[in-house]
Design a protein around this motif. Structure first.
Motif: not given
Length: 239
Positions: A168-169, A174-176, A188-192
């Protein structure tokens, strides 16, 4: 010299009617416009029904991560091939891709299948762009073939895995799709993501993806064409 060749040398094209050059008053230039839109693969529509596109063909390396279902990845593969790209699928489940590869391109090898770790150098150029789709399970190994100019890489993860944070970083896009509440919190924590976005992820319908690029967020519904439905079936998150 034959009569025909002599006649041909004497002809320099038919003279058509002569017109004055086309002119436009400078004060009218503001009314002149061209319908120029984004170029790329249509990944679906937003909430207002506007088509959303991803430009896979770039002069710089481009990495995409999709945490979602095989169905969406296969729709993107078909549409990328439809734009003229060569699509190389690196997969440990070739049986899931065989029918798609055979149906695409009307006999041309526009979608090719390769074992994990066996994708050859593709020789991507501006005139022959490549999209590599990595369908290698929960822990995809580091690929020999990486993104480069005119060669994008899309990695498919069915769910969150230990390698997902790194991917992800590193990804530009990135698609979720639908994930569990616990996975949504971690993503959510990684992508803000906002609280509202995190809470929405476990409730997403099949075919809906939250696409994230930096601070940009786009909710997109991927709807299949009749031909895509006939080949792949209806949208689904689970395989």
């Amino acid at each position: 010299m034959t009569a025909a060749s002599g006649t041909a040398r004497g002809l320099r094209g038919l003279r058509g009617p002569r017109h004055a050059g086309h002119t436009l008053a400078i004060e009218d230039l503001g009314a002149l416009s061209l319908p120029v839109g984004d170029d790329g693969v249509v990944i679906g529509d937003d909430a207002e029904g506007r088509p959303q596109l991803v430009g896979f063909h770039r002069s710089t390396p481009y990495d995409v991560l999709l945490i979602g279902g095989l169905w969406t990845a296969q729709v993107l593969a078909l549409r990328a091939a439809g734009t003229g790209a060569r699509v190389a699928v690196e997969t440990g489940r070739a049986q899931a891709w065989t029918r798609l590869a055979q149906a695409a391109g009307a006999g041309l090898d526009c979608i090719t299948l390769h074992e994990v770790g066996r994708v050859p150098p593709m020789g991507a150029t501006v005139g022959s762009p490549v999209v590599v789709i990595r369908d290698c399970g929960m822990r995809p190994p580091r690929g020999r073939v990486v993104s480069s100019p005119w060669q994008s890489v899309l990695t498919l993860l069915p769910y969150l895995s230990p390698v997902a944070p790194r991917l992800m970083r590193a990804a530009t896009l990135v698609g979720v799709q639908r994930v569990s509440p616990q996975e949504a919190e971690q993503i959510g924590g990684i992508l803000g993501l906002s609280r509202v976005e995190c809470e929405a992820l476990p409730t997403l319908a099949d075919g809906v993806t939250l696409w994230c690029a930096g601070r940009e967020r786009h909710w997109v519904m991927t709807g299949a064409t009749d031909a895509e439905t006939g080949l792949l079936g209806v949208a689904r998150r689970m395989d």
